[in-house]
Scaffold this active site. Structure first.
Site, PDB file in Angstrom:
ATOM      1  N   SER A 182      22.221  52.869-101.245  1.00 14.32           N
ATOM      2  CA  SER A 182      20.839  53.305-101.446  1.00 14.32           C
ATOM      3  C   SER A 182      20.349  54.227-100.333  1.00 14.32           C
ATOM      4  O   SER A 182      19.351  54.940-100.520  1.00 14.32           O
ATOM      5  CB  SER A 182      19.918  52.085-101.552  1.00 14.32           C
ATOM      6  OG  SER A 182      20.073  51.240-100.421  1.00 14.32           O
ATOM      7  N   ASP A 197      10.327  46.188 -96.803  1.00 22.52           N
ATOM      8  CA  ASP A 197      11.512  47.050 -96.738  1.00 22.52           C
ATOM      9  C   ASP A 197      11.484  47.764 -95.390  1.00 22.52           C
ATOM     10  O   ASP A 197      10.723  48.718 -95.198  1.00 22.52           O
ATOM     11  CB  ASP A 197      11.504  48.065 -97.877  1.00 22.52           C
ATOM     12  CG  ASP A 197      12.753  48.955 -97.880  1.00 22.52           C
ATOM     13  OD1 ASP A 197      13.558  48.852 -96.933  1.00 22.52           O
ATOM     14  OD2 ASP A 197      12.907  49.764 -98.823  1.00 22.52           O
ATOM     15  N   HIS A 220      14.987  51.222 -95.767  1.00 26.60           N
ATOM     16  CA  HIS A 220      14.848  52.560 -96.334  1.00 26.60           C
ATOM     17  C   HIS A 220      13.672  53.283 -95.689  1.00 26.60           C
ATOM     18  O   HIS A 220      12.940  52.705 -94.891  1.00 26.60           O
ATOM     19  CB  HIS A 220      14.674  52.460 -97.849  1.00 26.60           C
ATOM     20  CG  HIS A 220      15.801  51.754 -98.523  1.00 26.60           C
ATOM     21  ND1 HIS A 220      15.773  50.402 -98.824  1.00 26.60           N
ATOM     22  CD2 HIS A 220      17.008  52.199 -98.935  1.00 26.60           C
ATOM     23  CE1 HIS A 220      16.908  50.041 -99.404  1.00 26.60           C
ATOM     24  NE2 HIS A 220      17.682  51.115 -99.476  1.00 26.60           N
TER      25      HIS A 220
END
Length: 439
Positions: A158, A410, A413
């Site tokens: 990702s 998160d 990311h």
């Protein structure tokens, strides 16, 4: 040739004097010519008083060594054109990003911090400033021009997708692409086409790069086969001109490692009769296998078609405490170099891949001129950006009903737009230098 042949009668004294002067002038060039072809050995002169000549001197010595072979030239070119992007600092920048959360449609929902209500905007106004070179702002038109009629592929987990979506948004500011292919859960395999420059950009989901089976409800660990690459991307390698590889975080998950049908060991596999061997060496081995296979398949191509291989290095996470606790990554400005050092786990992850990248790079320089391998080394500059993650804003307006103690975060990311746009600024700067060498 005697002077008596020129003088047949006695001459006055003043003529003799002139004749002597003329004779000396005539002998001087002869002496110089003699020295030119039969020079005095240089050892007779002190080293700081060697005679200087404007023209080459022919010496009765062995011939000078031949020019450096092409591989040495390549090494010199690499040194002359490289920039140490790793060391530097984040500096305030009033200009801000090329795009926002509303005018780019390719941002993954979980990274669209602006549209999800993140209240602070300060994270958008920083630029990376390398210590020893200048990093230009991203020029979408220049990127498109360099990759005119090319195929650019991002392969990995990702984080590869995060970097891809950043690039698509930056390019879309001047030339919108068309989505021409999508497949897999969560759009893990997609392809876009920029008709303005006939540029194809693809994303291939491959969290290990090598062949692997991801964990499932039936099996709670991953399986990695380190001798083989993942054919989901490798089978299309002959169609790719530039490939960006980005992996790392999936190697932290429980896994069993195989090599040619034998179990090498495992990481975090309680209850199984396997040796715990950790993941740093395994991570490096996956990079090694991948780079060797790319070189094998493309370095021996009959057409000699070039391929650029860029490995984006490990991007650290910034969790502080539990991942689902309020404030897990709540910083609002970058660290300074004095506040945060690259060490421990993050340094080891970076080293595991950089060592393999450098080995593969030197091997290709020596053997395959059409394969270029480089590191896009972002580990340190990423480490200094704890403010750049979605945090709780991975979900829309997480505090609409009030502040809660437990909330998903998160801290891996990057918000888009945000710090990860810098990865693509560096990528473009690298490509510009390669393009200038090739032209």
């Amino acid at each position: 040739m005697g002077t008596t042949n020129l003088l047949k009668e006695p001459v006055p004294h003043f003529l003799r004097t002139k004749l002597l002067t003329w004779t000396l002038y005539a002998l001087l060039p002869i002496a110089l010519i003699h020295l030119y072809f039969y020079p005095i050995p240089l050892s007779l002169f002190p080293t700081d008083q060697l005679p200087q000549h404007n023209n080459p001197i022919i010496l009765k010595t062995p011939l000078s060594p031949p020019p450096s072979p092409p591989k040495e030239v390549e090494k010199i070119q690499h040194l002359e054109t490289s920039c140490d992007y790793t060391n530097g600092k984040w500096v305030p920048d009033k200009v801000g990003p090329l795009y926002n959360g509303t005018n780019c449609g390719t941002i993954k929902e979980g990274q669209n911090c602006m549209s999800h209500g993140r209240p602070d905007m300060g994270y958008l106004y920083w630029r990376w400033n390398p210590n020893q070179c200048h990093l230009p702002r991203f020029e979408p038109k220049a990127f498109l021009k360099i990759l005119n009629n090319k195929h650019l592929a991002f392969v990995g987990d990702s984080m590869a997708r995060n970097q891809l979506e950043s690039l698509l948004c930056m390019l879309s500011s001047v030339s919108p692409p068309n989505l021409v292919y999508t497949n897999g859960e969560d759009n893990k395999f997609r392809r876009w086409h920029f008709p303005s420059h006939n540029l194809t950009v693809s994303i291939y989901w491959s969290p290990f790069l090598v062949k692997g089976l991801e964990k499932s409800n039936e099996v709670n660990h991953n399986k990695l086969y380190l001798e083989s690459v993942d054919e989901k991307w490798a089978s299309e390698l002959d169609q790719i001109d530039t490939i960006v590889l980005s992996i790392g975080h999936w190697f932290l998950h429980p896994a069993v490692y195989y090599y040619k049908d034998s179990v090498l060991g495992c990481h975090f596999c309680p209850g199984q009769n396997h040796t715990e061997i950790g993941y740093f060496d395994i991570y490096g081995k996956a990079i090694k296998t991948t780079l060797e296979e790319i070189t094998k398949r493309r370095g021996r191509g009959v057409s000699g078609k070039e391929i650029n291989v860029i490995v984006t290095t490990f991007s650290p996470a910034h969790f502080e405490g539990e991942w689902d606790k309020l404030g897990a990554c709540s910083k609002t400005k970058p660290f300074s170099e004095q506040e945060k050092k690259l060490e421990g786990f993050d340094a080891d992850m970076r080293k595991a891949e950089v060592d393999q990248i450098e080995e593969a790079r030197m091997n290709t320089i020596n053997k395959f001129r059409n394969v270029r391998i480089e590191a896009l080394d972002v580990t340190k500059l990423a480490l200094l950006r704890p403010d750049g993650h979605p945090g709780p804003y991975m979900h829309p307006f997480p505090f609409a009903n009030g502040v809660v103690e437990r909330v998903q975060n998160d801290c891996v990311h990057w918000c888009l737009p945000g710090a990860i746009d810098t990865w693509n600024e560096i990528l473009l700067d690298m490509m510009k230098k390669w393009d200038s060498i090739s032209s």
